[in-house]
Write a protein that holds these residues in place. Structure first.
Motif, PDB file in Angstrom:
ATOM      1  N   ARG B 181       0.836  -1.198   0.000  1.00 28.34           N
ATOM      2  CA  ARG B 181       0.000   0.000   0.000  1.00 28.34           C
ATOM      3  C   ARG B 181       0.867   1.242   0.000  1.00 28.34           C
ATOM      4  N   THR B 182       2.172   1.086   0.015  1.00 30.66           N
ATOM      5  CA  THR B 182       3.081   2.239   0.013  1.00 30.66           C
ATOM      6  C   THR B 182       3.358   2.695  -1.416  1.00 30.66           C
ATOM      7  N   ALA B 183       3.921   3.916  -1.516  1.00 30.53           N
ATOM      8  CA  ALA B 183       4.174   4.485  -2.831  1.00 30.53           C
ATOM      9  C   ALA B 183       5.199   3.662  -3.608  1.00 30.53           C
ATOM     10  N   LYS B 184       6.186   3.134  -2.924  1.00 27.87           N
ATOM     11  CA  LYS B 184       7.238   2.367  -3.568  1.00 27.87           C
ATOM     12  C   LYS B 184       7.412   1.032  -2.839  1.00 27.87           C
ATOM     13  N   GLY B 185       8.086   0.102  -3.471  1.00 26.42           N
ATOM     14  CA  GLY B 185       8.354  -1.161  -2.812  1.00 26.42           C
ATOM     15  C   GLY B 185       8.952  -2.168  -3.765  1.00 26.42           C
ATOM     16  N   VAL B 186       9.920  -2.934  -3.291  1.00 20.06           N
ATOM     17  CA  VAL B 186      10.540  -3.973  -4.122  1.00 20.06           C
ATOM     18  C   VAL B 186      10.853  -5.198  -3.257  1.00 20.06           C
ATOM     19  N   ALA B 187       9.884  -5.506  -2.380  1.00 23.24           N
ATOM     20  CA  ALA B 187      10.062  -6.645  -1.470  1.00 23.24           C
ATOM     21  C   ALA B 187       9.587  -7.919  -2.152  1.00 23.24           C
ATOM     22  N   GLY B 188      10.496  -8.568  -2.854  1.00 21.72           N
ATOM     23  CA  GLY B 188      10.156  -9.816  -3.535  1.00 21.72           C
ATOM     24  C   GLY B 188       9.618  -9.568  -4.932  1.00 21.72           C
ATOM     25  N   TYR B 189       9.183 -10.651  -5.552  1.00 16.05           N
ATOM     26  CA  TYR B 189       8.695 -10.561  -6.930  1.00 16.05           C
ATOM     27  C   TYR B 189       7.413  -9.728  -6.993  1.00 16.05           C
ATOM     28  N   ASP B 190       7.193  -9.085  -8.130  1.00 15.14           N
ATOM     29  CA  ASP B 190       6.006  -8.257  -8.305  1.00 15.14           C
ATOM     30  C   ASP B 190       4.819  -9.140  -8.673  1.00 15.14           C
ATOM     31  N   LEU B 191       4.330  -9.861  -7.680  1.00 11.53           N
ATOM     32  CA  LEU B 191       3.246 -10.812  -7.939  1.00 11.53           C
ATOM     33  C   LEU B 191       1.920 -10.107  -8.186  1.00 11.53           C
ATOM     34  N   ALA B 192       1.730  -8.931  -7.564  1.00  8.62           N
ATOM     35  CA  ALA B 192       0.519  -8.165  -7.885  1.00  8.62           C
ATOM     36  C   ALA B 192       0.550  -7.779  -9.363  1.00  8.62           C
ATOM     37  N   GLY B 193       1.699  -7.329  -9.839  1.00  5.22           N
ATOM     38  CA  GLY B 193       1.836  -6.982 -11.254  1.00  5.22           C
ATOM     39  C   GLY B 193       1.618  -8.188 -12.158  1.00  5.22           C
ATOM     40  N   LEU B 194       2.046  -9.351 -11.690  1.00  6.66           N
ATOM     41  CA  LEU B 194       1.866 -10.567 -12.494  1.00  6.66           C
ATOM     42  C   LEU B 194       0.380 -10.897 -12.663  1.00  6.66           C
TER      43      LEU B 194
END
Lengths: 460, 460
Positions: B181-194
């Motif tokens: 829910r934050t503006a940025k983030g790269v914690a692990g694979y972008d599964l939401a994007g997938l």
């Protein structure tokens, strides 16, 4: 080792393979303080995608770990060599293949330095926005692999928002093209997006197609000084509430200001304890209005001093000072750099809690932040040679990681997980989500050779 | 079938499960002309994530296909029921959970209608940009699953650019939270994007967290009439080259103009054969300048007539007319809607080639386009009841698909692959990339129950 060496020499010219300990030592780790590493078994410097594919295919067949490396400016240990590994350095694949003004895109090899791409785009009246502090040195391949951000991302988004497509060598040693070159597209899964931020665990990126913007309007700079972090935090909230959309909104705390002053005598800490630096690049009068809105928001939150800078040299010096924070702190000791991102409305509370944590662990935690994004970089500074302080610093570091998760945030906003945030990641993500990571990793890297032991634990 | 029914009745109230053929018929297909479908074995209308999870877990255990469905406005057959399937309709999960002004985000259930979300955001001075033509009816869950676009995407990006996180029921029936829910983030694979654009083949989306923008400045409308497609195509290139960044840049060809005129008597086709509609929303004087730049670009490319509309009602009517194109054409016969996206510089050539293809197959192909993005919607109109014309239309449709790939573009810009673009997708993506799709599908949906037979073939 013999199988490794003979195999590598079969697929690469001899002058592209290094195994001498002195030669490989410079490729053993990135800039993360305290992340473990070993000397790699070999370093290779391929010059083409075909060479990368040949190296990976050989390593997949032999079960040899492969660690991709850009400029080594990472801050999480993502590029650190693991036992028996081959480090693939992309420094010789540093060509800007094409800049297409009509399509507003560029094709680049992974070893292209961020600032070099930006300069080349500027010659065509174009702009590649992502601007990590490492931009003079860090490479596009590394930027993509960590989904790098930077100050302008508060308005213009992060690296992911500019990646259209890429060429990748998979864990099977196959060369694939992912994504697209068109403005839009939804043909199948977003595999290019999946590679962004994957830190080399799903494939080796051998070419990237990035979206560009037209050159932007001139920026105005607004500076605000504050007595304390809460009032600076309120100022950030006021700016967001005002509807203004600054193209940078950076916070620098008193530890950082003093560290830069002690080194460079810039007088940054003379006027206050916390500095907010904003930029506004809306065109024309709208930009002037926006700068005034930001200044009014600073004042409303209790700025001790605020100014719209009319002196471009002074404005540039302030942003340059922000980039000097990290080296200034590094003069004082080892710097454990955090990269948490929290909800914007939680920034003030989180900054206060970080001060508490510093007190409880008797360490100094300096803080810069991409405040408009809630992306904070608390930096635990540990005096050199003091092992006990080092242990306290590491404990404080982990408490800040937990704090981010508890505040509804994430353990990494733009630096990546690497090795340093693995514990935090496992706390942020549920066991079921970690299992999805393992399933995808196993699907795309069945031999488990790509940057093993990074980001998430291989077994539950 | 008995196991299916008794299992569904165990996990859902009786009034949430429908199996009567008349009741399920309305859930058997979306709006794609010519895409195959069958009646589903059952339709369920869950009211909670827990109910969705229970349905999927049951279906996974029994090997029953699950097809997610929003409003059924899709144009590729992605929501079409397959044999023996359970259709999960999200119409009863239509709640806006929260709109957070300070964080500029909203949490919504998948069944929320796009326009309803936009209206609710507007009450908070906020804006959710993605604006597919189906926005009065289509739902956020469907928008996310097809990565929907729309006119304003030329400046503001597509649905993917606004998805921060989501709750998903996986193919194993597990409930997971992906993204952040934050503006940025790269914690692990972008599964939401997938999950964005995955068309329900990797999971069922039960809640979405979207990023919002502040309300935007007023838009100016610029209209240009052109004698032919090449001059309109040149105008688009001129606009891009000018550096202007319109918030819409739409093309409507003569077939479409006449179809709307024949229906609504708007007089659209009186002044020319091709209409370009642009909007500019830069604030203040900059927006006025931009509108003038666009108009000058239209004139430079040979517009027969151009105008910056000073009458808001007239301007709105023109954009409303654009939305009338599809129903106007549907009055004339079955409409096979294309959704190709090509490099911007290829638009003129591709439009000319489409006219050739229409001639060669003796069919009418009308065309609207998000021209600034190179996203074209050629629509093959087939007279009702003429089987031979239908066959010629389908042949022309596939030729246009191939044309997109050959021009360096993609077979779908914003509608998704569904069933209609599966052949094209397999041509656009290499066998190795299709294998990556299958590996990921298998990793996240090991039972193979989620929307099977869609997007890509299950076996190579």
């Amino acid at each position: 080792m013999t199988a490794l060496m003979s195999g590598l020499h079969e697929v690469l010219p001899a002058n592209r393979v290094f195994t001498d300990p002195d030669a490989v030592a410079g490729y053993a780790h990135d800039e993360a303080a305290g992340a473990p590493y070993t000397l790699p078994a070999a370093v290779v410097r391929p010059t083409s995608t075909a060479e990368v594919a040949a190296v990976v295919a050989h390593c997949a067949a032999e079960g040899i770990p492969v660690v991709a490396r850009g400029a080594g400016t990472g801050l999480s240990g993502g590029a650190n060599a693991v036992a028996g590994s081959v480090v693939v350095s992309f420094e010789a694949m540093d060509r800007i293949v094409a800049i297409d003004r009509a399509e507003r895109l560029a094709r680049v090899q992974p070893g292209v330095v961020n600032d070099d791409l930006r300069a080349a785009c500027a010659e065509h009246g174009l702009w590649y926005p992502p601007d990590p502090a490492s931009s003079p040195w860090s490479t596009i391949g590394g930027n993509v692999s960590t989904n790098a951000g930077g100050p302008c991302c508060v308005k213009y988004g992060v690296t992911r928002d500019y990646v259209l497509g890429m060429e990748v060598v998979t864990g099977r040693g196959e060369v694939v093209r992912l994504g697209r070159r068109t403005a839009k597209g939804v043909a199948g899964y977003d595999l290019a997006g999946l590679m962004v931020g994957a830190e080399g665990t799903l494939g080796l990126i051998t070419e990237v197609t990035v979206r560009l913007r037209g050159a932007r309007a001139a920026e105005r700079t607004v500076v605000g000084c504050f007595d304390d972090l809460p009032s600076a935090g309120r100022a950030v909230a006021e700016v967001v509430a005002s509807g203004a959309q600054p193209s940078a909104l950076e916070l620098i705390d008193r530890f950082c200001l003093r560290a830069v002053d002690d080194w460079k005598r810039m007088g940054l800490s003379a006027d206050g304890n916390v500095l907010l630096l904003a930029r506004c690049d809306a065109p024309g009068v709208a930009g002037d209005d926006e700068a005034e809105t930001v200044r009014a928001a600073f004042d409303a939150a209790g700025a001790t001093w605020s100014e719209r800078s009319t002196d471009q040299a002074e404005a540039d010096a302030l942003f340059a000072a922000r980039r000097l924070v990290y080296p200034a702190l590094a003069r004082l000791g080892a710097v454990l750099t955090e990269d948490i991102c929290v909800p914007r409305t939680a920034v003030t509370d989180v900054l206060a809690r970080i001060e508490q944590i510093a007190g409880e662990h008797d360490v100094r935690i300096a803080c810069i932040a991409h405040a408009g994004d809630g992306n904070l970089h608390p930096m635990v500074v540990v005096p050199p040679g003091d092992d006990e302080a080092g242990a306290r610093g590491r404990a404080a570091f982990e408490r800040v990681v937990d704090l981010a998760v508890d505040a509804g945030g994430t353990v990494t906003g733009e630096h990546g997980v690497g090795l340093l945030k693995m514990r935090g990641l496992a706390r942020e993500l549920s066991p079921a989500v970690l299992a999805m990571h393992r399933a995808i990793k196993n699907a795309l890297d069945p031999a488990g050779i790509l940057n093993p032991g990074k980001v998430f634990p291989a077994a539950g």
